[in-house]
Design a protein around this motif. Structure first.
Motif, PDB file in Angstrom:
ATOM      1  N   LYS A  67       0.830  -1.197   0.000  1.00 51.79           N
ATOM      2  CA  LYS A  67       0.000   0.000   0.000  1.00 51.79           C
ATOM      3  C   LYS A  67       0.870   1.254   0.000  1.00 51.79           C
ATOM      4  CE  LYS A  67      -3.867   2.045   2.565  1.00 51.79           C
ATOM      5  NZ  LYS A  67      -4.705   1.930   3.791  1.00 51.79           N
ATOM      6  N   LEU A  68       0.538   2.168  -0.885  1.00 54.06           N
ATOM      7  CA  LEU A  68       1.233   3.443  -0.948  1.00 54.06           C
ATOM      8  C   LEU A  68       0.377   4.508  -0.267  1.00 54.06           C
ATOM      9  CD1 LEU A  68       3.440   5.378  -2.063  1.00 54.06           C
ATOM     10  CD2 LEU A  68       2.050   5.568  -4.136  1.00 54.06           C
ATOM     11  N   ASN A  69       0.928   5.168   0.738  1.00 58.15           N
ATOM     12  CA  ASN A  69       0.239   6.246   1.443  1.00 58.15           C
ATOM     13  C   ASN A  69       1.007   7.544   1.232  1.00 58.15           C
ATOM     14  OD1 ASN A  69      -1.703   4.456   2.745  1.00 58.15           O
ATOM     15  ND2 ASN A  69       0.002   3.795   4.027  1.00 58.15           N
ATOM     16  N   LEU A  70       0.370   8.507   0.599  1.00 57.64           N
ATOM     17  CA  LEU A  70       0.977   9.822   0.401  1.00 57.64           C
ATOM     18  C   LEU A  70       0.320  10.806   1.360  1.00 57.64           C
ATOM     19  CD1 LEU A  70       1.203  10.193  -3.488  1.00 57.64           C
ATOM     20  CD2 LEU A  70       2.953   9.390  -1.906  1.00 57.64           C
ATOM     21  N   TYR A  71       1.132  11.436   2.192  1.00 53.18           N
ATOM     22  CA  TYR A  71       0.633  12.385   3.174  1.00 53.18           C
ATOM     23  C   TYR A  71       0.917  13.787   2.657  1.00 53.18           C
ATOM     24  CZ  TYR A  71      -0.203  14.318   7.877  1.00 53.18           C
ATOM     25  OH  TYR A  71      -0.689  15.010   8.959  1.00 53.18           O
ATOM     26  N   ASP A  72      -0.075  14.380   2.004  1.00 55.18           N
ATOM     27  CA  ASP A  72       0.073  15.710   1.416  1.00 55.18           C
ATOM     28  C   ASP A  72      -0.141  16.756   2.509  1.00 55.18           C
ATOM     29  OD1 ASP A  72       0.369  17.730  -0.417  1.00 55.18           O
ATOM     30  OD2 ASP A  72      -1.699  17.650  -1.133  1.00 55.18           O
ATOM     31  N   THR A  73       0.786  17.693   2.633  1.00 50.37           N
ATOM     32  CA  THR A  73       0.742  18.634   3.748  1.00 50.37           C
ATOM     33  C   THR A  73       0.514  20.070   3.283  1.00 50.37           C
ATOM     34  OG1 THR A  73       3.138  19.019   3.722  1.00 50.37           O
ATOM     35  CG2 THR A  73       2.331  17.178   5.043  1.00 50.37           C
ATOM     36  N   VAL A  74       0.044  20.883   4.225  1.00 54.22           N
ATOM     37  CA  VAL A  74      -0.154  22.309   3.974  1.00 54.22           C
ATOM     38  C   VAL A  74       1.209  22.954   3.741  1.00 54.22           C
ATOM     39  CG1 VAL A  74      -1.012  24.460   4.968  1.00 54.22           C
ATOM     40  CG2 VAL A  74      -2.204  22.305   5.426  1.00 54.22           C
ATOM     41  N   GLY A  75       1.251  23.934   2.851  1.00 55.28           N
ATOM     42  CA  GLY A  75       2.515  24.592   2.524  1.00 55.28           C
ATOM     43  C   GLY A  75       3.183  25.216   3.732  1.00 55.28           C
ATOM     44  N   LEU A  76       4.496  25.088   3.806  1.00 54.33           N
ATOM     45  CA  LEU A  76       5.268  25.666   4.906  1.00 54.33           C
ATOM     46  C   LEU A  76       5.582  27.123   4.599  1.00 54.33           C
ATOM     47  CD1 LEU A  76       7.805  22.747   5.460  1.00 54.33           C
ATOM     48  CD2 LEU A  76       5.708  23.188   6.730  1.00 54.33           C
ATOM     49  N   GLU A  77       5.262  27.970   5.532  1.00 53.35           N
ATOM     50  CA  GLU A  77       5.573  29.389   5.379  1.00 53.35           C
ATOM     51  C   GLU A  77       6.351  29.859   6.594  1.00 53.35           C
ATOM     52  OE1 GLU A  77       5.059  30.778   2.637  1.00 53.35           O
ATOM     53  OE2 GLU A  77       3.728  29.292   1.767  1.00 53.35           O
ATOM     54  N   LEU A  78       7.373  30.650   6.375  1.00 52.69           N
ATOM     55  CA  LEU A  78       8.216  31.120   7.455  1.00 52.69           C
ATOM     56  C   LEU A  78       7.422  31.998   8.415  1.00 52.69           C
ATOM     57  CD1 LEU A  78      11.120  31.121   8.530  1.00 52.69           C
ATOM     58  CD2 LEU A  78      11.527  33.169   7.161  1.00 52.69           C
ATOM     59  N   ASP A  79       7.583  31.753   9.734  1.00 54.44           N
ATOM     60  CA  ASP A  79       6.942  32.535  10.788  1.00 54.44           C
ATOM     61  C   ASP A  79       5.415  32.513  10.683  1.00 54.44           C
ATOM     62  OD1 ASP A  79       9.408  33.272  11.825  1.00 54.44           O
ATOM     63  OD2 ASP A  79       9.539  35.015  10.506  1.00 54.44           O
ATOM     64  N   SER A  80       4.872  31.425  10.242  1.00 53.49           N
ATOM     65  CA  SER A  80       3.426  31.310  10.130  1.00 53.49           C
ATOM     66  C   SER A  80       2.906  30.324  11.160  1.00 53.49           C
ATOM     67  CB  SER A  80       3.042  30.829   8.720  1.00 53.49           C
ATOM     68  OG  SER A  80       1.668  30.526   8.662  1.00 53.49           O
ATOM     69  N   SER A  81       1.776  30.665  11.789  1.00 47.88           N
ATOM     70  CA  SER A  81       1.209  29.772  12.801  1.00 47.88           C
ATOM     71  C   SER A  81       0.788  28.452  12.181  1.00 47.88           C
ATOM     72  CB  SER A  81       0.010  30.439  13.480  1.00 47.88           C
ATOM     73  OG  SER A  81      -0.999  30.752  12.525  1.00 47.88           O
ATOM     74  N   ILE A  82       0.352  28.496  10.928  1.00 48.01           N
ATOM     75  CA  ILE A  82      -0.085  27.262  10.275  1.00 48.01           C
ATOM     76  C   ILE A  82       1.096  26.326  10.040  1.00 48.01           C
ATOM     77  CG2 ILE A  82       0.152  27.984   7.857  1.00 48.01           C
ATOM     78  CD1 ILE A  82      -2.533  26.597   7.333  1.00 48.01           C
ATOM     79  N   THR A  83       2.286  26.896   9.898  1.00 47.92           N
ATOM     80  CA  THR A  83       3.481  26.067   9.741  1.00 47.92           C
ATOM     81  C   THR A  83       3.726  25.249  10.999  1.00 47.92           C
ATOM     82  OG1 THR A  83       4.546  27.529   8.145  1.00 47.92           O
ATOM     83  CG2 THR A  83       5.982  26.097   9.424  1.00 47.92           C
ATOM     84  N   GLN A  84       3.608  25.891  12.161  1.00 48.71           N
ATOM     85  CA  GLN A  84       3.814  25.176  13.418  1.00 48.71           C
ATOM     86  C   GLN A  84       2.783  24.067  13.590  1.00 48.71           C
ATOM     87  OE1 GLN A  84       6.542  25.676  15.154  1.00 48.71           O
ATOM     88  NE2 GLN A  84       7.039  27.233  13.622  1.00 48.71           N
ATOM     89  N   LYS A  85       1.544  24.354  13.233  1.00 50.55           N
ATOM     90  CA  LYS A  85       0.501  23.333  13.321  1.00 50.55           C
ATOM     91  C   LYS A  85       0.790  22.194  12.344  1.00 50.55           C
ATOM     92  CE  LYS A  85      -4.459  22.555  12.710  1.00 50.55           C
ATOM     93  NZ  LYS A  85      -5.760  23.159  12.302  1.00 50.55           N
ATOM     94  N   THR A  86       1.210  22.559  11.128  1.00 49.30           N
ATOM     95  CA  THR A  86       1.537  21.556  10.119  1.00 49.30           C
ATOM     96  C   THR A  86       2.686  20.669  10.571  1.00 49.30           C
ATOM     97  OG1 THR A  86       0.793  23.006   8.327  1.00 49.30           O
ATOM     98  CG2 THR A  86       2.271  21.212   7.727  1.00 49.30           C
ATOM     99  N   LEU A  87       3.735  21.293  11.094  1.00 50.93           N
ATOM    100  CA  LEU A  87       4.886  20.521  11.550  1.00 50.93           C
ATOM    101  C   LEU A  87       4.504  19.585  12.693  1.00 50.93           C
ATOM    102  CD1 LEU A  87       7.750  23.169  11.442  1.00 50.93           C
ATOM    103  CD2 LEU A  87       7.395  21.235   9.920  1.00 50.93           C
TER     104      LEU A  87
END
Length: 351
Positions: A67-87
């Motif tokens: 089984k192939l599982n691809l985990y597509d993630t939200v784009g990483l942006e410097l100093d962004s709160s969404i980056t911390q959540k994504t990481l």
């Protein structure tokens, strides 16, 4: 191989979702022109088979236990709160995959970088190094939207900054130009390389981590010695001042030695309780009394300092020996980790 778990990371506009669609052979992930389109991390799965000639085929039959599982993630942006959540979510996904991993599973990260990017950011380099080291997980840097076979400045920079990380060039979908259509390339080669070269990539990461651990250990011991020697000199100076009073200063020098013992223990991370060490220094005062020079003014200051320095250096040597053998100290944990990594390297090389 039972599962191939691949996390796809990169900044917004890096071509992650386009790559997912190319792998899945369907438009399962939304795409855009440089704008954030993936609003949450998403897993896409399908069955796959690696045929004897090295070509990959995708199958939907349950009888294929790969089984192939691809985990597509939200784009990483410097100093962004969404980056911390994504990481945080990426780390959670990697940890979950590692916990459930069998010997034949693959856990790997594709870090996408648009070939049109001006440079590979420092935070991207540090992020890859940290995740690869913390989770011992291989990375492949995927250079996306490649319209030429020539290696550009961006790719050369990545190879300089991350020489231990492999790079692959892809054009995930056909691209229309005034001169005609540029056909997609590199997607099958990327997936094939990921599967076939996984053990080699894993070994490379483990070797890099082992080297880092050894360097860290040497640096840590050097740091301990420097701090301990400063501690010894501090107490030696105190003894020199007190030593101005011949003979009468002997009990005080003894006390300085006891205090130095405690401080040296704290310096190297050994937390001692009250009363620890008195037995070790039980004969210190006798040694000082037996030293005739402690009764001579002026000379007594140098004798007191030299005595404390000698005791401190002898005890430090003993402490370093304890550090290298103890199972309770941080440095020993590093040593155990090194042994484990060496064993893992041996197994992977056999594969």
């Amino acid at each position: 191989m039972k599962n191939v778990n691949i996390v796809i990371m990169g900044k917004t506009g890096a071509g992650k979702s386009t790559l997912v669609n190319a792998i899945m052979l369907d438009d399962v992930a939304p795409t855009g022109n440089g704008q954030p389109v993936t609003m949450k991390n998403q897993v896409y799965s399908r069955k796959m088979l690696l045929t004897p000639d090295g070509k990959l085929k995708f199958l939907l039959f349950r009888r294929i236990h790969r089984k192939l599982n691809l985990y597509d993630t939200v784009g990483l942006e410097l100093d962004s709160s969404i980056t911390q959540k994504t990481l945080k979510e990426i780390r959670g996904y990697i940890e979950k995959a590692q916990r459930e991993k069998t010997d034949k599973d693959i856990n790997l990260v594709w870090f996408c970088v648009n070939s049109n990017s001006h440079r590979f950011e420092t935070y991207e380099v540090e992020l890859i190094k940290t995740l690869a080291n913390d989770y011992e997980i291989p990375f492949v840097i995927v250079i996306t939207q490649c319209f030429s076979d020539e290696k550009g400045d961006l790719e050369k920079q990545i190879e300089r900054d991350l020489p231990e990380i492999s790079t692959m060039r892809v054009l995930a979908r056909d691209y229309k130009t005034l001169a005609g259509i540029l056909e997609s390339f590199g997607v099958d080669a990327l997936l094939r390389y990921t599967v076939i070269a996984y053990d080699k990539l894993k070994v490379r990461i483990l070797e890099s981590k082992l080297e880092n651990l050894l360097h860290w250990r040497e640096a840590r011991i050097t740091e301990i010695k420097d701090s301990a020697n400063r501690c010894i000199q501090k107490h030696a100076q105190s003894a020199q001042k007190i030593g101005r009073i011949p003979v009468a200063s002997i009990p005080f020098v003894h006390g300085i030695c006891i205090k130095m013992l405690y401080d040296l223990n704290e310096t190297v991370g050994i937390h001692t309780t009250k009363g620890f060490g008195e037995d070790i220094f039980a004969n210190v005062i006798k040694g000082l009394i037996a030293t005739p020079l402690m009764a001579i003014p002026l000379l007594s200051t140098l004798v007191a300092r030299g005595y404390v320095e000698g005791v401190g250096k002898a005890y430090l040597d003993a402490l370093i020996a304890v550090i290298e053998k103890s199972t309770d100290l941080e440095l020993k944990n590093i040593e155990l980790m090194s042994v484990r990594i060496k064993g893992e390297l041996s197994r992977k090389r056999k594969n």
